[in-house]
Design an enzyme around this catalytic site. Structure first.
Site, PDB file in Angstrom:
ATOM      1  N   GLU A 278      -4.681   9.816   5.981  1.00 37.81           N
ATOM      2  CA  GLU A 278      -4.247   8.706   5.116  1.00 37.81           C
ATOM      3  C   GLU A 278      -2.912   9.043   4.461  1.00 37.81           C
ATOM      4  OE1 GLU A 278      -8.505   6.740   3.708  1.00 37.81           O
ATOM      5  OE2 GLU A 278      -7.775   8.524   2.662  1.00 37.81           O
TER       6      GLU A 278
ATOM      7  N   ASP B 244       5.093 -17.802 -13.166  1.00 36.17           N
ATOM      8  CA  ASP B 244       5.929 -18.995 -13.268  1.00 36.17           C
ATOM      9  C   ASP B 244       7.376 -18.565 -13.471  1.00 36.17           C
ATOM     10  OD1 ASP B 244       6.448 -18.748 -16.250  1.00 36.17           O
ATOM     11  OD2 ASP B 244       4.264 -18.899 -16.270  1.00 36.17           O
TER      12      ASP B 244
END
Ligand code: GLA
Length: 725
Positions: free
Chosen positions: A613, A533
């Site tokens: 990777e 928030d």
């Protein structure tokens, strides 16, 4: 720009694209007359119609005029008990037990700059703001209410907040105090909310606003995974790029209520503020209460424009950037790789693998302190577990420094395990109701952060840790909802204050930490995105978006989050596959594309990564750093919603010379149709080179699109980097 017409007592707030207006009428009732696309400052009260409506009563001042009713007129800040039966903004109990509130205009003041709120987060800034304060009074109750309006013209932002003062000689109990009330006459709206649960936060839900009240709320003591304190109203035909919509966000991290009402006259009212549930604040004579700030945004051109304006305002006028514009380091966090079971060697193994890949910050997550080997013990004991980390954090920081990496740590200051030294010494420090057993969640209890001595104790312990080593990042976590909310430090009649005092206590410590460590990056977290928030973002520039790191689920979580919150605030990491939450395997490329539209980092055992990777990770970190400005501060365009065969979004630099398009396909199918993706926000006349090869004009890319390659497997992705030539 604020325009005041003293004769007609009309107050008009103009932003670049919108206008907001209110008017004090002949009975000193403050009417809301307009909020929408920018227009002149004409008195818009001519739109208000007066008619005698059955069962809508009339104030005594109106005499025999039965057409004047608080129940039908658009109110700027709605009252209760004296004629308005719709959602009330304020309720207070006077010493005689009466609950009515009747507010009348008593004056106003225009101030340069932005008002500030003590102890509460709020938008900030300088000359780019103007403030209007409107004073209202309930003469009988001797209560005054000040309505604050902050106008940030360039970003179409209007902030609001409310201060209530008891001017009488006896205490008044404030039972409800919304931060925002917004009335609309004769509109047909959809109500949009962002809802979900732990590991699936902020999914967009859109419903037609039907007669009666529709609401979302939190009663968990935190803004919650379940509903977000950001909601929207929009015309029924509104979409990403067209038609009128409104957004309202509460700058607050505790219990909230967002309620939308469709009334008997088919008018609409939105209220947003602290949840009145279990809220009751005693105002002694002369005392005041300040409600949290609410942010209001109107976009005449759909959701996209609203989000972009909100993102700018949040980035530039709410978040405090501890790095002052510098790129934050790309991080690796070991949580999903090891949870709390690790040794210093294990962590250094991950760090050694990470450093050559362009990763600059190592975050030691949960498990470094007290007797913490799983989630049943240790919370509250903020001292290093030397069995796991010999030599403490300082020794680890030195080893990391040799690798060219800095150190970050996880903390969860608000919590305590019963199996901890802190709890054994102070069992009464946890929230608890006398005579009732306490309710556990994740085997932990909640410390009573409404009490200063408890906050101080915890903060001093954490400060000692932060001072013990060079720590540049802190992840502030919070892993349960509040129950047994009762504070031993408050008398019986004031227990309705505990939820809010708790939040104020959290803000107090966050503010102290921010002041004491101005260059330290704090990431908010509450079991992922349970406290995502604007209140937290004021203190913590980024928030871990979700404990769900599955790239495909994240598309939805980040999509919903993006309506209010900027990319730079969304904590997002690449994790291992099969994913710990969903069991799904997605390509590493795709995981990178998704995490890159957030703060970007890794949360996996890189020491186990293959050479292929590692090469890809190195490319990803290099790409992210190269395009950091564009990704984090560019204008964000949602190119699709979540319903189609792929999800796509785009960041465009403010000068429109650069853009990055990201796209993730869903599960693959045979015989996929040919498709093109239409871009947005480009300069129609500019010629863009796409991924360093083909060039196309902006208008063509926006109107006709870019052809999409057919995927050759599930959940593949694609990025297009566009540069004007
Ligand atoms: C929460 C956080 C995770 C991790 C764990 C540690 O769930 O969201 O990222 O830090 O706590 O206990």
């Amino acid at each position: 720009m604020i325009e005041l017409d003293r004769g007609s007592r009309v107050f008009t707030l103009h932003t670049r694209n919108t206008t907001y207006q209110m008017k004090a009428d002949n009975y000193n009732v403050l009417l809301h007359t307009y909020y929408g696309p920018r227009i002149g400052s004409d008195d818009l009260s001519y739109l208000i119609q007066y008619a005698d409506r059955g069962f809508s009563p009339n104030p005594s001042q109106a005499g025999e005029d039965r057409t004047y009713s608080l129940d039908t007129l658009p109110q700027e800040y709605s009252t209760c008990g004296v004629g308005d039966f719709r959602l009330s903004s304020i309720e207070f109990e006077r010493p005689d037990g009466s609950l009515a509130a009747d507010l009348r205009y008593a004056g106003h003041e225009r101030r340069p700059g932005k008002y500030a709120l003590e102890g509460l987060p709020a938008f900030w800034g300088g000359d780019e703001w103007e403030t209007l304060v409107v004073f209202l009074e309930d003469a009988a109750a001797q209560v005054s209410v000040e309505l604050y309006y902050g106008v940030l013209e360039n970003y179409d932002l209007i902030t609001r907040c409310v201060r209530v003062v008891n001017r009488g000689t006896q205490a008044v109990k404030l039972r409800r105090c919304a931060s925002l009330c917004l009335d609309f006459q004769g509109e047909d709206f959809d109500f949009i909310t962002f809802d979900g649960c732990h590991t699936l936060e902020r999914g967009l839900n859109r419903t037609h606003l039907r007669p009666g009240v529709q609401s979302v709320e939190s009663v968990r003591g935190m803004s919650s995974h379940h509903h977000n304190p950001f909601v929207m109203l929009c015309h029924r035909d509104a979409g990403e790029d067209h038609s009128l919509c409104y957004g309202a966000a509460l700058v607050y991290s505790g219990n909230f209520l967002a309620a939308a009402e469709r009334t008997q006259l088919e008018h609409n009212r939105l209220t947003l503020g602290i949840n009145p549930w279990h809220f009751c604040w005693t105002l002694e004579p002369g005392a005041s209460f300040t409600a949290p700030e609410a942010a209001l945004m109107c976009s005449p051109n759909g959701f996209g424009q609203m989000s972009r304006q909100l993102h700018r305002a949040v980035r530039e006028n709410l978040i405090h950037d501890p790095l002052q514009g510098q790129q934050p380091p790309v991080l690796v966090n070991h949580w999903e790789a090891t949870e709390a079971h690790f040794t210093q060697e294990k962590l250094l193994g991950i760090a050694r693998a990470a450093a050559p890949l362009g990763i600059e910050l190592f975050v030691v997550d949960d498990g470094w302190f007290g007797k913490r080997d799983d989630d049943t013990s240790g919370l509250g004991d903020w001292f290093v577990n030397e069995r796991k980390l010999p030599g403490g954090l300082n020794a680890l920081a030195s080893r990391l420094k040799e690798l060219g990496m800095s150190l970050g740590i996880w903390i969860e200051p608000e919590m305590v395990n019963e199996d901890s030294e802190l709890y054994r010494a102070h069992p009464d420090w946890a929230l608890g109701i006398p005579g009732r057993p306490r309710t556990r969640s994740r085997s932990q209890l909640v410390l009573d952060f409404s009490r200063e001595e408890i906050r101080n104790h915890v903060y001093h312990a954490i400060k000692a840790v932060l001072d013990s080593a060079d720590i540049s990042y802190v992840k502030w976590d919070m892993n349960r909802s509040l129950t047994d909310v009762y504070s031993a430090a408050l008398p019986a009649g004031r227990q309705g204050e505990v939820f809010h005092r708790y939040v104020l206590g959290v803000y107090d410590i966050l503010e102290r930490m921010r002041q004491d460590y101005p260059h330290m990056l704090i990431e908010g977290c509450a079991g992922g995105g349970g406290r995502f928030d604007l209140g937290m973002l004021y203190y913590t520039p980024q928030i871990w978006c979700s404990d769900n790191t599955d790239a495909i689920d994240r598309l939805g979580i980040q999509y919903g989050t993006s309506f209010c919150y900027p990319v730079s605030s969304m904590g997002a990491h690449v994790s291992a596959v099969p994913n710990a939450q969903t069991g799904r395997a997605t390509p590493l490329e795709t995981r990178g594309v998704v995490a890159m539209s957030g703060t970007f980092g890794y949360e996996m055992d890189l020491s186990a990564a293959t050479q292929a990777e590692k090469r890809l990770i190195q490319e990803q970190t290099a790409f992210f750093k190269e395009h950091y400005e564009l990704i984090q501060r560019g204008d964000y365009y949602r190119l699709t919603d979540l319903s189609g065969p792929f999800t796509a979004w785009e960041q465009v630099s403010p000068d429109r010379r650069e853009a990055l398009v990201s796209l993730v396909y869903g599960p693959n199918r045979a015989a996929s149709p040919f498709r093109a993706l239409r871009l947005k926000g480009l300069d129609p006349k500019a010629l863009y080179q796409v991924n360093g090869r083909e060039t196309r004009r902006g208008d063509v890319l926006m109107a006709a699109g870019w052809p999409l390659p057919m995927p050759t497997g599930d959940y593949q992705s694609l990025q297009l980097y566009l540069q004007a030539v």
